[in-house]
Design an enzyme around this catalytic site. Structure first.
Site, PDB file in Angstrom:
ATOM      1  N   SER A   1       0.817  -1.214   0.000  1.00 20.00           N
ATOM      2  CA  SER A   1       0.000   0.000   0.000  1.00 20.00           C
ATOM      3  C   SER A   1       0.855   1.270   0.000  1.00 20.00           C
ATOM      4  O   SER A   1       1.798   1.401   0.779  1.00 20.00           O
ATOM      5  CB  SER A   1      -0.908   0.023   1.229  1.00 20.00           C
ATOM      6  OG  SER A   1      -1.541   1.285   1.330  1.00 20.00           O
TER       7      SER A   1
ATOM      8  N   HIS B   1      -0.148   3.950   1.157  1.00 18.09           N
ATOM      9  CA  HIS B   1      -0.388   4.573   2.468  1.00 18.09           C
ATOM     10  C   HIS B   1       0.635   4.137   3.516  1.00 18.09           C
ATOM     11  O   HIS B   1       0.961   4.896   4.426  1.00 18.09           O
ATOM     12  CB  HIS B   1      -1.802   4.244   2.957  1.00 18.09           C
ATOM     13  CG  HIS B   1      -2.858   5.104   2.339  1.00 18.09           C
ATOM     14  ND1 HIS B   1      -3.192   6.338   2.832  1.00 18.09           N
ATOM     15  CD2 HIS B   1      -3.626   4.923   1.234  1.00 18.09           C
ATOM     16  CE1 HIS B   1      -4.141   6.873   2.079  1.00 18.09           C
ATOM     17  NE2 HIS B   1      -4.419   6.036   1.095  1.00 18.09           N
TER      18      HIS B   1
ATOM     19  N   GLU C   1      -8.245   7.913  -8.476  1.00 11.75           N
ATOM     20  CA  GLU C   1      -8.542   8.351  -7.105  1.00 11.75           C
ATOM     21  C   GLU C   1      -8.232   9.846  -6.998  1.00 11.75           C
ATOM     22  O   GLU C   1      -7.085  10.239  -6.811  1.00 11.75           O
ATOM     23  CB  GLU C   1      -7.713   7.555  -6.090  1.00 11.75           C
ATOM     24  CG  GLU C   1      -8.086   6.079  -6.055  1.00 11.75           C
ATOM     25  CD  GLU C   1      -7.473   5.321  -4.884  1.00 11.75           C
ATOM     26  OE1 GLU C   1      -6.735   5.939  -4.078  1.00 11.75           O
ATOM     27  OE2 GLU C   1      -7.745   4.113  -4.772  1.00 11.75           O
TER      28      GLU C   1
HETATM   29 ZN   LIG Z   1      -5.530   6.601  -0.618  1.00 14.47          ZN
END
Ligand SMILES: [Zn+2]
Length: 334
Positions: free
Chosen positions: A247, A249, A302
């Site tokens: 990820s 993140h 996104e």
């Molecule tokens: Zn995100």
């Protein structure tokens, strides 16, 4: 007398050299240019047939005499191609038109030539820039198979995607996000400082913005991913959620943004998004999963997900429109 003999011998030898080059077909002017090269180079040229591109090669400022053999071996190609191939270290015995065209394509990575050619064969793609872009982003490989371990020492430029895992990496200098800026979460310090400077500017212009997701640990990604798996099949989940260790993140250098009171889905239509389109790069942030690049990043668009990469790289990515995945492959990974 002795001196005279030596002189005559030298004169004869130089006349021979001239004759040889002349026999091959070079004009007096061309011979003058060739004779500005070393004796070794002249010997090499004398062993080859007449080369109509030779003057263009020698007179080019990028001509490297030490690589004369390679330039000459590429006869049949024009001087510009021969200079490009040899000077960039792309030399090989054979060239076909597709290989040559690939080499001139933006962001061509020589180590990946076989993969570009295999991709063309398997997909039938004819747009070579698209071929290079896909292969640079490893899209010729199955996701989450034969994955590579990401070099986290690259700091702000570390990569986490479906081909690179940062394993159980934890950012060294995590800072708690002030409730003025977002939820109860953490960010890498440099990212946080860049973000707060950006958010302060936005808010001074009357534009509200709020961090709704930031650093996620390996374990929290396990929970998120498993939760999604309860409702969607894995191949669907993989299009919108990273597997643990993969990820963006988890780098600690990502913020998901909303307008206070809004949600991720509506962020696209906010003033904040319009502002970020224009200015995010000035603070070192990029839109990590852009629209129309789904097939390159492997993620759906996104509008809310911003990745910190530092000002210099963010500006480059903003100006060129390439993805961070391709930036990494071209400038960092290879
Ligand atoms: Zn995100």
């Amino acid at each position: 007398m002795k001196l005279l003999l030596v002189f005559l011998l030298a004169l004869t030898l130089s006349a021979c050299a001239n004759n040889t080059l002349k026999d091959i077909g070079y004009s007096d002017d061309e011979i003058k240019v060739i004779e500005s090269l070393s004796d070794d180079s002249i010997n090499i040229i004398e062993k080859e047939p007449y080369d109509s591109e030779l003057m263009d090669l020698i007179n080019d400022p990028t001509f490297d005499e030490a690589k004369l053999d390679e330039y000459l071996a590429l006869d049949g190609l024009d001087a510009d191609d021969r200079l490009m191939i040899v000077n960039k270290g792309y030399y090989s015995d054979t060239y076909d038109a597709t290989t040559l065209a690939l080499m001139k394509t933006s962001y061509y990575i020589h180590d990946r030539l076989d993969r570009y050619l295999a991709y063309i064969d398997s997909v039938g793609e004819t747009d070579l820039r698209s071929v290079v872009e896909h292969v640079n982003c490893d899209r010729d490989h199955e996701v989450y198979t034969d994955t590579m371990v990401s070099d986290t020492s690259k700091g702000d430029l570390m990569i986490a995607n479906k081909y690179y895992t940062i394993e159980d990496y934890v950012p060294e200098d995590l800072v708690h996000i002030d409730s003025y800026y977002g939820l109860d979460a953490y960010l890498d310090r440099d990212t946080y400082e860049a973000y707060t400077a950006m958010a302060d500017q936005m808010m001074s212009e009357g534009i509200d913005v709020w961090i709704t997701s930031a650093y996620r640990s390996y374990d929290s990604q396990v929970n998120i991913y498993n939760r999604y798996l309860a409702t969607d099949p894995q191949e669907v989940v993989d299009t919108y959620s990273a597997r643990p260790g993969f990820s963006d993140h988890q780098t600690g250098r990502v913020v998901d943004l909303i307008e206070p009171g809004g949600d991720l889905g509506s962020f696209e239509y906010t003033d904040a998004k319009a502002w970020l389109d224009e200015h995010a790069y000035e603070y070192g942030f990029i839109l990590r999963y852009p629209e129309d690049k789904e097939d390159i990043t492997g993620y759906m668009y996104e509008s809310w997900h911003y990745r910190y990469v530092g000002k210099e790289v963010a500006k480059y990515i903003h100006d060129t429109g390439i993805t961070f995945d391709e930036y990494y492959a071209y400038f960092i990974g290879s």
